[in-house]
Motif scaffolding. Structure first.
Motif, PDB file in Angstrom:
ATOM      1  N   PRO A 203     -76.747  -9.983  45.076  1.00 46.88           N
ATOM      2  CA  PRO A 203     -76.579 -10.229  46.521  1.00 46.88           C
ATOM      3  C   PRO A 203     -75.961  -8.784  46.929  1.00 46.88           C
ATOM      4  O   PRO A 203     -75.006  -7.977  46.368  1.00 46.88           O
ATOM      5  N   LEU A 204     -76.208  -8.601  48.370  1.00 47.21           N
ATOM      6  CA  LEU A 204     -75.633  -7.715  48.855  1.00 47.21           C
ATOM      7  C   LEU A 204     -74.350  -8.035  49.320  1.00 47.21           C
ATOM      8  O   LEU A 204     -73.772  -8.840  49.372  1.00 47.21           O
ATOM      9  N   ASN A 205     -73.214  -6.655  49.424  1.00 46.63           N
ATOM     10  CA  ASN A 205     -71.896  -7.148  49.629  1.00 46.63           C
ATOM     11  C   ASN A 205     -71.755  -7.281  50.957  1.00 46.63           C
ATOM     12  O   ASN A 205     -72.884  -6.965  51.873  1.00 46.63           O
ATOM     13  N   CYS A 206     -70.666  -7.334  51.581  1.00 44.74           N
ATOM     14  CA  CYS A 206     -70.377  -7.728  52.999  1.00 44.74           C
ATOM     15  C   CYS A 206     -70.984  -6.500  54.027  1.00 44.74           C
ATOM     16  O   CYS A 206     -71.527  -6.750  54.998  1.00 44.74           O
ATOM     17  N   VAL A 207     -70.647  -4.982  53.482  1.00 49.23           N
ATOM     18  CA  VAL A 207     -70.971  -4.075  54.300  1.00 49.23           C
ATOM     19  C   VAL A 207     -72.251  -4.134  54.391  1.00 49.23           C
ATOM     20  O   VAL A 207     -73.077  -3.713  55.364  1.00 49.23           O
ATOM     21  N   GLU A 208     -73.040  -4.120  53.233  1.00 49.32           N
ATOM     22  CA  GLU A 208     -74.432  -4.140  53.098  1.00 49.32           C
ATOM     23  C   GLU A 208     -75.023  -5.181  54.063  1.00 49.32           C
ATOM     24  O   GLU A 208     -76.340  -4.734  54.569  1.00 49.32           O
TER      25      GLU A 208
ATOM     26  N   ALA B 227     -61.588  -4.808  55.961  1.00 51.44           N
ATOM     27  CA  ALA B 227     -60.363  -4.653  54.814  1.00 51.44           C
ATOM     28  C   ALA B 227     -59.978  -5.893  53.913  1.00 51.44           C
ATOM     29  O   ALA B 227     -59.265  -5.521  52.920  1.00 51.44           O
ATOM     30  N   ASP B 228     -60.349  -7.055  54.440  1.00 53.53           N
ATOM     31  CA  ASP B 228     -60.042  -8.227  53.717  1.00 53.53           C
ATOM     32  C   ASP B 228     -60.949  -8.712  52.696  1.00 53.53           C
ATOM     33  O   ASP B 228     -60.989  -9.656  52.097  1.00 53.53           O
ATOM     34  N   GLN B 229     -62.017  -7.804  52.399  1.00 54.11           N
ATOM     35  CA  GLN B 229     -63.004  -8.185  51.692  1.00 54.11           C
ATOM     36  C   GLN B 229     -63.212  -6.874  50.604  1.00 54.11           C
ATOM     37  O   GLN B 229     -63.217  -5.808  51.112  1.00 54.11           O
ATOM     38  N   THR B 230     -63.516  -7.188  49.410  1.00 54.58           N
ATOM     39  CA  THR B 230     -63.911  -6.206  48.368  1.00 54.58           C
ATOM     40  C   THR B 230     -65.148  -6.569  47.353  1.00 54.58           C
ATOM     41  O   THR B 230     -65.560  -7.679  47.640  1.00 54.58           O
ATOM     42  N   THR B 231     -65.368  -5.957  46.377  1.00 57.85           N
ATOM     43  CA  THR B 231     -66.301  -6.294  45.523  1.00 57.85           C
ATOM     44  C   THR B 231     -65.787  -6.597  44.129  1.00 57.85           C
ATOM     45  O   THR B 231     -64.417  -6.423  43.729  1.00 57.85           O
ATOM     46  N   LYS B 232     -66.479  -7.502  43.228  1.00 60.98           N
ATOM     47  CA  LYS B 232     -66.264  -8.018  41.863  1.00 60.98           C
ATOM     48  C   LYS B 232     -66.958  -7.327  41.030  1.00 60.98           C
ATOM     49  O   LYS B 232     -68.430  -7.449  41.175  1.00 60.98           O
TER      50      LYS B 232
ATOM     51  N   GLY C 260     -76.223   1.803  48.643  1.00 63.29           N
ATOM     52  CA  GLY C 260     -75.243   0.927  48.514  1.00 63.29           C
ATOM     53  C   GLY C 260     -74.055   1.357  49.116  1.00 63.29           C
ATOM     54  O   GLY C 260     -73.866   2.371  49.511  1.00 63.29           O
ATOM     55  N   ALA C 261     -73.001   0.277  49.309  1.00 63.53           N
ATOM     56  CA  ALA C 261     -71.894   0.256  49.829  1.00 63.53           C
ATOM     57  C   ALA C 261     -70.605  -0.066  48.983  1.00 63.53           C
ATOM     58  O   ALA C 261     -70.886  -0.988  48.028  1.00 63.53           O
ATOM     59  N   ASN C 262     -69.635   0.732  49.162  1.00 65.44           N
ATOM     60  CA  ASN C 262     -68.351   0.207  48.352  1.00 65.44           C
ATOM     61  C   ASN C 262     -67.059   0.812  48.684  1.00 65.44           C
ATOM     62  O   ASN C 262     -66.880   1.212  49.818  1.00 65.44           O
ATOM     63  N   ARG C 263     -66.190  -0.024  48.229  1.00 61.74           N
ATOM     64  CA  ARG C 263     -64.607   0.509  48.764  1.00 61.74           C
ATOM     65  C   ARG C 263     -64.120   1.592  47.719  1.00 61.74           C
ATOM     66  O   ARG C 263     -64.363   1.517  46.370  1.00 61.74           O
TER      67      ARG C 263
ATOM     68  N   PRO D  32     -56.883  -1.068  47.522  1.00 58.88           N
ATOM     69  CA  PRO D  32     -58.437  -0.534  47.607  1.00 58.88           C
ATOM     70  C   PRO D  32     -58.319   0.397  49.003  1.00 58.88           C
ATOM     71  O   PRO D  32     -57.513  -0.025  49.797  1.00 58.88           O
ATOM     72  N   GLY D  33     -59.196   1.377  49.148  1.00 59.20           N
ATOM     73  CA  GLY D  33     -59.287   2.164  50.221  1.00 59.20           C
ATOM     74  C   GLY D  33     -60.342   1.746  51.278  1.00 59.20           C
ATOM     75  O   GLY D  33     -60.441   0.314  51.293  1.00 59.20           O
TER      76      GLY D  33
END
Length: 569
Positions: free
Chosen positions: A181-186, A352-357, A390-393, A418-419
């Motif tokens: 799956p794409l992450n939230c920003v993607e 800011a309330d979401q990140t990746t695993k 891709g996108a990441n924090r 996280p940043g």
């Protein structure tokens, strides 16, 4: 001679060689598989579970070592690490000359570059198969998508490709495993881009990673992807497709495969009277012994594009003095690659309330959206390009510089948080076929194994230059439409070989005067020799080519077995 005679011989154990070995062995042929490098068994990946701090020099390769052994490989510096350098050959041991810069990146061992590939799997469409004839350049493909579709389906099921159906004619779908799956920003990026641009689509990358392992389909020594993103080191879980964990174990289980390592093929043995190959001359590089191996039936050349060309050029005979299958003078010509090194990135505010695993070994893909046939997508250059990104924090590393300035409890707390989010992508453009882009055999300089080396004379042209301006502009405007800030374009000169998608050195065709292979991947002038690696490609498309190599190989083996049964070979 009898002890060294087999029903079939396969040269090379990479993406296409592994498929040839498996399919021939499953068909009941006693098959000799020759690999010029050392053996790596599945699981023999010494750095697969090590962390950066477990490796010398923090996983970096010292400058003096690069200069001594890897002066050309170091141009693609991100692949050269302590954790992966054992998978790449040393430039000083396997040299090559450059009339124009060419970045040749090789791995000589069981599995070849299937251990280190990018694993992105896309199909060519009829937009690609008809491109040359439509644009009036090079030669026409002798096949169309409809002919290759069943073989794309066949290999895709075995490989296991995760992805999302998009119903695009120019990017055909397949029997996908569940997408990564794409992450939230993607996902936001996808919605914004598709809302702003009529022909642009953002989809999860189509990757050869098992997201729903099925032991009845995904044979070999395999299991689900563990989201470690250390694929270049070799995957002990068999989570991604490689010859070592998939095709070669299946071939071996039939009892029909004989695998010999340290076997550098000098030339194909050819009988001018029968116009058939009888076997190969091999140098065993670990002992120095010269040995001939023989085939009762067929020979598959899958040594990779440039090494296959070298073998054909070295295989001279009374009736084929320019090399085997080279009466057309096309062996070693028409070298293509994808041009990239244009990257676009930006910062995404919010979320800011979401990140990746986990460490997902994938991202998004934006398929070609120019020159699709209508006036609204027409450009002043031929063909097109796609993007991978891709996108990441940001993590703790964003504050590394701060540790020397203000260490203490406050910094420690910041390191734990996280940043901000960033997003980026790299464009991949199609390179056109050009007969002046060629490699030639240099018999005056030999490599570590005593084989002649190659001289590269390959470059991108004006069409690629024009396309690159659009690649940069279109990427920036998509990030802008998605709301990205601080958008940056990184543009570095591209040279062939750097994308590691070199192809075209023994192309398929309809006419033996202008091509090396017929529509079944047979040499016109030696029909029991099949070439199904990247050499066979007639045009490059802008998508990763490995899935096409696999489909062509499975299709060619099916043809070879039928022809053997009919006693035509």
């Amino acid at each position: 001679m009898e002890a060294n005679t087999y029903d079939a011989i396969v040269v090379g154990t990479g993406i296409s060689g592994g498929w040839a070995a498996m399919e021939l062995c499953r068909a009941g042929l006693k098959t000799l598989v020759l690999e010029r490098g050392r053996h790596i068994a599945h699981g023999d990946y010494p750095t697969a579970t090590l962390d950066t701090w477990d490796l010398p020099y923090n996983d970096q390769v010292p400058a003096e070592e690069k200069e001594a052994h890897y002066p050309k490989l170091a141009r693609k510096d991100y692949v050269l690490r302590q954790s992966s350098k054992h998978h790449f050959v040393k430039d000083d041991e396997y040299p090559y000359a450059e009339k124009r810069r060419f970045d040749w990146i090789r791995g000589y061992h069981t599995g070849g570059r299937s251990l280190m590939w990018g694993r992105q799997c896309y199909r060519l469409s009829d937009l690609d198969f008809t491109a040359n004839v439509r644009d009036g350049i090079a030669i026409d493909w002798p096949i169309r998508y409809a002919e290759l579709k069943p073989w794309y389906d066949y290999v895709s099921r075995f490989v296991g490709i995760s992805g999302r159906p998009e119903n695009l004619d120019h990017l055909p779908d397949g029997p996908f495993l569940p997408e990564m799956p794409l992450n939230c920003v993607e996902e936001v990026f996808r919605e914004k881009v598709q809302g702003a641009f009529a022909h642009r689509r953002v989809t999860p990358g189509r990757a050869a990673h098992l997201t729903a392992y099925d032991p009845n389909v995904h044979l070999g020594t395999r299991g689900d992807c563990q989201y470690r993103d250390r694929c270049i080191r070799g995957c002990p879980y068999g989570g991604y497709f490689a010859s070592n964990s998939a095709t070669l174990p299946v071939a071996d289980a039939t009892g029909n495969m004989t695998l010999i390592n340290h076997a550098a093929v000098r030339q194909v043995l050819f009988d001018p009277d029968t116009q058939r190959a009888t076997g190969v001359a091999v140098k065993h590089t670990d002992t120095g012994e010269e040995v001939e191996y023989f085939s009762r039936g067929v020979l598959f050349l899958n040594a990779s594009t440039l090494n296959t060309a070298a073998i054909l050029l070295a295989s001279k005979s009374r009736t084929q003095p320019n090399g085997l299958g080279n009466n057309s003078d096309q062996v070693g010509r028409n070298i293509m690659d994808h041009h990239h090194r244009i990257s676009i990135s930006g910062q995404m505010e919010g979320y800011a309330d979401q990140t990746t695993k986990g460490r997902r070994p994938n991202g998004f893909y934006i398929p070609r959206f120019v020159n699709l046939g209508g006036a609204d997508t027409k450009r002043d250059y031929l063909r097109g390009f796609g993007y991978q990104g891709g996108a990441n924090r940001d993590g703790w590393w964003r504050l590394v510089r701060e540790t020397a300035v203000r260490p203490g409890p406050e910094l420690k707390q910041q390191l734990l948080a996280p940043g901000g989010w960033s997003i980026g992508m790299t464009a991949f453009g199609e390179g056109l076929s050009n007969p002046d882009n060629r490699v030639t055999l240099n018999e005056d300089v030999v490599d570590k194994d005593g084989l002649p080396t190659l001289t590269m004379d390959v470059a991108f042209g004006e069409n690629e230059r024009l396309m690159r301006d659009d690649m940069a502009t279109a990427g920036a405007e998509m990030l802008e439409a998605a709301g990205a800030k601080d958008i940056r374009i990184s543009r570095t000169e591209a040279h062939p070989g750097f994308a590691i998608h070199e192809m075209g050195s023994a192309r398929m065709g309809k006419d033996p005067k202008t091509s090396v292979l017929n529509r079944h991947n047979q040499l016109w002038e030696c029909p029991n020799v099949y070439v199904t690696d990247g050499s066979a490609m007639v045009s490059a498309s802008c998508v990763n080519p490995s899935l096409t190599y696999m489909a062509l190989t499975a299709r060619a083996v099916d043809h070879a077995v039928k022809e053997l049964n009919r006693r035509n070979l």
